[in-house]
Motif scaffolding. Structure first.
Motif: not given
Length: 494
Positions: A103-105, A140-144, A150-155, A237-240
């Motif tokens: 939520e913070e990012r 950083p975000a995780d992508v599924y 996929w871990y700490r992907v830059g978005i 695309l779904y974003v949590d």
């Protein structure tokens, strides 16, 4: 005596939990002393070590760096594999991506947009575009994808006028840039992380395209004509960002030029790749400026001699005094045939938001095999329509201002190049933009994406109703027919 404690290396404990354990431990030691245990003397050094371990900053509850990349495999995450185009860009499926971001990012991304473009859902005071040279921030975000993480992907959000227009219109269906190892310095676990061999993508929101097909179809046409162009595919695309996954809509995933395209569509990716923008990007005589030709490869090599050579050859006086010599010198530094074919395709499909109307939305790559600059189209969501701001160019460039758009006007003024261009126009309308095949493609793609396009949510869509989608697809079918008629009329006039 109690053994020393070492909690600083814990991979799963939050700072607050570590603090609590340390405090409890210290309390226990003091209690033992007070009760006069068999070994009631406490090593003062141990106590000092424990006190030093207690964090003074307890604002971070989770140690974000402490994770194990359990889903990592050579095929899915490693840099040591060839890009899997069949998996990532499948024309027969609509695939799904999920972003999970704290939520913070997420809020920091929104705050950054607000600082640049104003409050979400509010127009700027002058109703014009805000000129910003700064890209939105990466987080950083995780992508599924298909139950794999996929871990700490830059978005980050991406775009220019489309980004600002969407933001100010209160539409959160924004385009994204993804970079799978953007944060590898912060997270060693993701060193050289890839997505089936791809480092980065653009995830386009199909801005102002009620058919949601233009980016995809335009790329297909360029590819079928034999031009270097990005591969594309449909994705939902779904974003949590703290409240569970939210449907952001149907997107088009686009291969990045400076990632896999130059590596796979040319013999080498060692050449200079430029992304021209503004100013001298129209190739007007005397307008060259290094700042207008941003390097995407070989950035540390401050050498623009290949671009300068193109300027010099294009504007040489031999264009009128010795045309054969002019053509020979121009073709030594520029893939003229590729550009003429591009002009034929771009003119037939119609695209106003590129060279000839705008000084952007193309790349130039110095092909190491030929030492010639090659034209690569980019950003085609405004294609396949007459367009805005004066509309797309006519197929006949006779009246095009040569001082503003010399790369088209000077070539078209040369009889040899004009004949070659006309041949490409005829070839394209008979094959890569054949009316029957185009209408079949529209029918197939629209049926594929219909369930996802027509269920987009208000605030995350450019559609006001599902009828907008159906009407836009019908307009594309009519456009295919009208362009065949336009080509026929043009060639008959020559």
């Amino acid at each position: 005596m109690l053994n020393r404690l070492n909690l600083s290396s814990s991979h799963t404990l939050s700072k607050t939990l570590r603090r609590n354990i340390l405090v409890i431990t210290l309390g226990s030691l003091l209690l033992l002393t007070a009760c006069g245990g068999s070994d009631s003397s406490i090593d003062e050094e141990v106590v000092e070590d424990i006190i030093a371990e207690i964090p003074t900053d307890t604002s971070t509850e989770i140690t974000d760096t402490d994770f194990v990349a359990t889903d990592w495999t050579e095929e899915t995450h490693s840099k040591n594999v060839d890009p899997n185009f069949e998996e990532v860009f499948d024309d027969n499926q609509v695939k799904r991506l999920d972003f999970v971001v704290t939520e913070e990012r997420w809020q920091s991304m929104l705050d950054d947009m607000t600082a640049t473009y104003g409050e979400f859902g509010q127009r700027s005071n002058n109703n014009g575009l805000i000129d910003s040279d700064e890209n939105p921030i990466f987080v950083p975000a995780d992508v599924y994808y298909q139950d794999t993480q996929w871990y700490r992907v830059g978005i980050r959000f991406k775009g220019n006028s489309s980004l600002q227009s969407s933001w100010q219109a209160g539409i959160l269906k924004l385009s994204f840039k993804l970079d799978f190892d953007e944060f590898e310095d912060d997270y060693p676990q993701i060193d050289n992380q890839r997505f089936y061999g791809f480092k980065k993508f653009s995830l386009k929101n199909n801005f102002d395209d009620e058919s949601l097909l233009r980016e995809k179809v335009a790329s297909d046409v360029f590819k079928k004509a034999g031009l270097a162009v990005s591969n594309t595919g449909f994705y939902t695309l779904y974003v949590d960002h703290g409240n569970g996954p939210e449907y952001f809509g149907l997107y088009t995933l686009v291969e990045e030029i400076d990632d896999t395209l130059i590596e796979t569509q040319f013999t080498s990716d060692d050449g200079n790749l430029y992304k021209p923008e503004d100013g001298g990007a129209n190739f007007a005589e005397g307008s060259f400026n290094e700042e207008n030709f941003e390097k995407k490869t070989n950035e540390d090599d401050e050498d623009w001699s290949d671009i300068i050579a193109l300027f010099d050859a294009l504007h040489d006086d031999t264009a009128t005094t010795a045309p054969a010599t002019w053509r020979e010198n121009l073709e030594a530094v520029f893939d003229v045939d590729g550009f003429l074919k591009y002009l034929a395709v771009n003119g037939i499909i119609q695209n106003w938001d590129t060279y000839g109307r705008m000084t952007h939305n193309y790349y130039l790559y110095n092909n190491p095999e030929t030492s010639k600059l090659t034209w690569i189209p980019w950003d085609n969501n405004e294609a396949l329509q007459e367009g805005k701001q004066g509309g797309a160019l006519n197929l006949d460039f006779s009246n095009l201002d040569s001082s503003n758009w010399p790369l088209i006007a000077k070539l078209y003024a040369d009889d040899v190049y004009k004949t070659r261009y006309n041949d490409y126009v005829l070839a394209v309308i008979g094959d890569s933009f054949n009316t029957n095949s185009m209408q079949a493609a529209y029918d197939s793609y629209s049926a594929l994406i219909e369930p996802y396009a027509t269920t987009e949510i208000s605030g995350y869509s450019y559609l006001e109703s599902s009828n907008d989608f159906y009407n836009a697809v019908e307009q594309l079918n009519q456009h295919a027919q009208s362009r065949a008629e336009a080509v026929e009329a043009y060639l008959n006039s020559q």
